[in-house]
Design a protein around this motif. Sequence first.
Motif, PDB file in Angstrom:
ATOM      1  N   ALA A   1     -12.211  -8.293   2.082  1.00 36.30           N
ATOM      2  CA  ALA A   1     -10.995  -8.686   2.795  1.00 36.30           C
ATOM      3  C   ALA A   1     -10.844 -10.212   2.811  1.00 36.30           C
ATOM      4  O   ALA A   1      -9.746 -10.745   2.614  1.00 36.30           O
ATOM      5  CB  ALA A   1     -11.024  -8.135   4.220  1.00 36.30           C
TER       6      ALA A   1
ATOM      7  N   GLY B   1     -10.135 -11.363  -0.953  1.00 36.99           N
ATOM      8  CA  GLY B   1      -8.882 -10.880  -1.514  1.00 36.99           C
ATOM      9  C   GLY B   1      -7.659 -11.132  -0.663  1.00 36.99           C
ATOM     10  O   GLY B   1      -6.535 -10.910  -1.110  1.00 36.99           O
ATOM     11  N   LYS B   2      -7.887 -11.582   0.581  1.00 38.77           N
ATOM     12  CA  LYS B   2      -6.784 -11.831   1.529  1.00 38.77           C
ATOM     13  C   LYS B   2      -5.879 -10.591   1.659  1.00 38.77           C
ATOM     14  O   LYS B   2      -4.664 -10.720   1.817  1.00 38.77           O
ATOM     15  CB  LYS B   2      -5.946 -13.039   1.093  1.00 38.77           C
ATOM     16  CG  LYS B   2      -6.748 -14.321   0.908  1.00 38.77           C
ATOM     17  CD  LYS B   2      -7.204 -14.898   2.231  1.00 38.77           C
ATOM     18  CE  LYS B   2      -7.860 -16.265   2.088  1.00 38.77           C
ATOM     19  NZ  LYS B   2      -9.247 -16.214   1.635  1.00 38.77           N
ATOM     20  N   ALA B   3      -6.493  -9.409   1.556  1.00 41.37           N
ATOM     21  CA  ALA B   3      -5.714  -8.171   1.636  1.00 41.37           C
ATOM     22  C   ALA B   3      -5.824  -7.569   3.026  1.00 41.37           C
ATOM     23  O   ALA B   3      -6.791  -7.801   3.754  1.00 41.37           O
ATOM     24  CB  ALA B   3      -6.217  -7.175   0.598  1.00 41.37           C
ATOM     25  N   GLU B   4      -4.822  -6.776   3.369  1.00 44.57           N
ATOM     26  CA  GLU B   4      -4.805  -6.049   4.642  1.00 44.57           C
ATOM     27  C   GLU B   4      -4.536  -4.579   4.352  1.00 44.57           C
ATOM     28  O   GLU B   4      -3.925  -4.236   3.336  1.00 44.57           O
ATOM     29  CB  GLU B   4      -3.707  -6.601   5.559  1.00 44.57           C
ATOM     30  CG  GLU B   4      -3.928  -8.051   5.970  1.00 44.57           C
ATOM     31  CD  GLU B   4      -2.759  -8.596   6.776  1.00 44.57           C
ATOM     32  OE1 GLU B   4      -1.807  -7.829   7.058  1.00 44.57           O
ATOM     33  OE2 GLU B   4      -2.795  -9.796   7.093  1.00 44.57           O
TER      34      GLU B   4
ATOM     35  N   GLN C   1      -1.501  -2.253   1.982  1.00 44.13           N
ATOM     36  CA  GLN C   1      -0.940  -2.942   0.821  1.00 44.13           C
ATOM     37  C   GLN C   1      -1.277  -2.245  -0.509  1.00 44.13           C
ATOM     38  O   GLN C   1      -0.950  -2.757  -1.574  1.00 44.13           O
ATOM     39  CB  GLN C   1      -1.436  -4.395   0.783  1.00 44.13           C
ATOM     40  CG  GLN C   1      -0.914  -5.249   1.937  1.00 44.13           C
ATOM     41  CD  GLN C   1      -1.436  -6.673   1.885  1.00 44.13           C
ATOM     42  OE1 GLN C   1      -2.637  -6.897   1.719  1.00 44.13           O
ATOM     43  NE2 GLN C   1      -0.547  -7.632   2.036  1.00 44.13           N
TER      44      GLN C   1
ATOM     45  N   THR D   1      -4.446  -1.350  -1.841  1.00 47.95           N
ATOM     46  CA  THR D   1      -5.560  -1.989  -2.547  1.00 47.95           C
ATOM     47  C   THR D   1      -6.858  -1.285  -2.144  1.00 47.95           C
ATOM     48  O   THR D   1      -6.853  -0.370  -1.323  1.00 47.95           O
ATOM     49  CB  THR D   1      -5.696  -3.485  -2.185  1.00 47.95           C
ATOM     50  OG1 THR D   1      -6.185  -3.602  -0.838  1.00 47.95           O
ATOM     51  CG2 THR D   1      -4.367  -4.225  -2.319  1.00 47.95           C
TER      52      THR D   1
ATOM     53  N   ASP E   1      -7.804  -0.430   1.486  1.00 48.59           N
ATOM     54  CA  ASP E   1      -7.367   0.794   2.179  1.00 48.59           C
ATOM     55  C   ASP E   1      -8.476   1.842   2.239  1.00 48.59           C
ATOM     56  O   ASP E   1      -8.411   2.760   3.062  1.00 48.59           O
ATOM     57  CB  ASP E   1      -6.102   1.349   1.525  1.00 48.59           C
ATOM     58  CG  ASP E   1      -4.903   0.455   1.803  1.00 48.59           C
ATOM     59  OD1 ASP E   1      -4.596   0.246   2.982  1.00 48.59           O
ATOM     60  OD2 ASP E   1      -4.309  -0.066   0.846  1.00 48.59           O
TER      61      ASP E   1
ATOM     62  N   LEU F   1       0.671  -6.044  -3.115  1.00 49.46           N
ATOM     63  CA  LEU F   1      -0.286  -7.074  -3.501  1.00 49.46           C
ATOM     64  C   LEU F   1      -0.871  -6.695  -4.856  1.00 49.46           C
ATOM     65  O   LEU F   1      -1.027  -5.519  -5.155  1.00 49.46           O
ATOM     66  CB  LEU F   1      -1.397  -7.164  -2.443  1.00 49.46           C
ATOM     67  CG  LEU F   1      -2.316  -8.380  -2.487  1.00 49.46           C
ATOM     68  CD1 LEU F   1      -1.556  -9.637  -2.050  1.00 49.46           C
ATOM     69  CD2 LEU F   1      -3.516  -8.171  -1.583  1.00 49.46           C
ATOM     70  N   GLY F   2      -1.172  -7.702  -5.669  1.00 49.12           N
ATOM     71  CA  GLY F   2      -1.801  -7.420  -6.958  1.00 49.12           C
ATOM     72  C   GLY F   2      -0.793  -7.015  -8.024  1.00 49.12           C
ATOM     73  O   GLY F   2       0.420  -7.030  -7.813  1.00 49.12           O
TER      74      GLY F   2
ATOM     75  N   ASP G   1      -4.415   4.174  -5.483  1.00 48.67           N
ATOM     76  CA  ASP G   1      -4.880   2.890  -5.990  1.00 48.67           C
ATOM     77  C   ASP G   1      -6.255   3.062  -6.625  1.00 48.67           C
ATOM     78  O   ASP G   1      -7.172   3.581  -5.988  1.00 48.67           O
ATOM     79  CB  ASP G   1      -4.965   1.873  -4.854  1.00 48.67           C
ATOM     80  CG  ASP G   1      -5.508   0.542  -5.347  1.00 48.67           C
ATOM     81  OD1 ASP G   1      -4.778  -0.132  -6.090  1.00 48.67           O
ATOM     82  OD2 ASP G   1      -6.666   0.217  -5.028  1.00 48.67           O
TER      83      ASP G   1
END
Length: 199
Positions: A116, A119-122, A125, A127, A130, A166-167, A181
């Motif tokens: 997290a 990748g700055k993901a939440e 999104q 990815t 999840d 994202l991505g 994903d």
Amino acid sequence: MDFTTETCTHLFQALATRMTAERDALCALDGLIGDADHGIAMEQGMQAAAAAVPGLPTLQDQFNAAAKAFLNAVGASSGPLYATALMRAAKAAGPRAAMPRSETPALISAMAEGIAHRGKAEPGQKTMIDAWHPAAEAAKSGATWPEILRAAQTGADATAEMQASLGRAARLGERSLGHKDPGAVSACMIIEECAKALG
């Protein structure tokens, strides 16, 4: 039975074997919303990691060696993400030759936080987060390994109903709907092998 350096070596061998077995399926899944190379990246990364860990004296040494090897082997986005995850796992495991199995779910939490952060993901999104985030939340709550795995699988399944934001898949917009994903799917495979080795 503790989680030892020997167990860790076997775990990475199992991860490499699993990613080789799943390579084509992951590439096919990635081909629907990405560039069809996720399976190759995960196979190369885990093969390199598995080759790097045998014979090292501590779990921290092993996870750090796996991180470096994964990063050197994988040019795709999963390279830095899993390298960071494995470095966080190294910190959580510590400079010891064994850790109690009851403590091993903390490795999942550490890896998820690393992914997290890098990748700055939440969640939501579409990815790998999840799958990793719900697994980490389950681990933090004191869940068993089968429950941690179920949380990851439920999260990965839910990505089929998400539109990527994202991505690479984000460029597809609504066309990304209806497909899981691939990063979340491979995350479940990793967590499943951990559950087999550590549960």
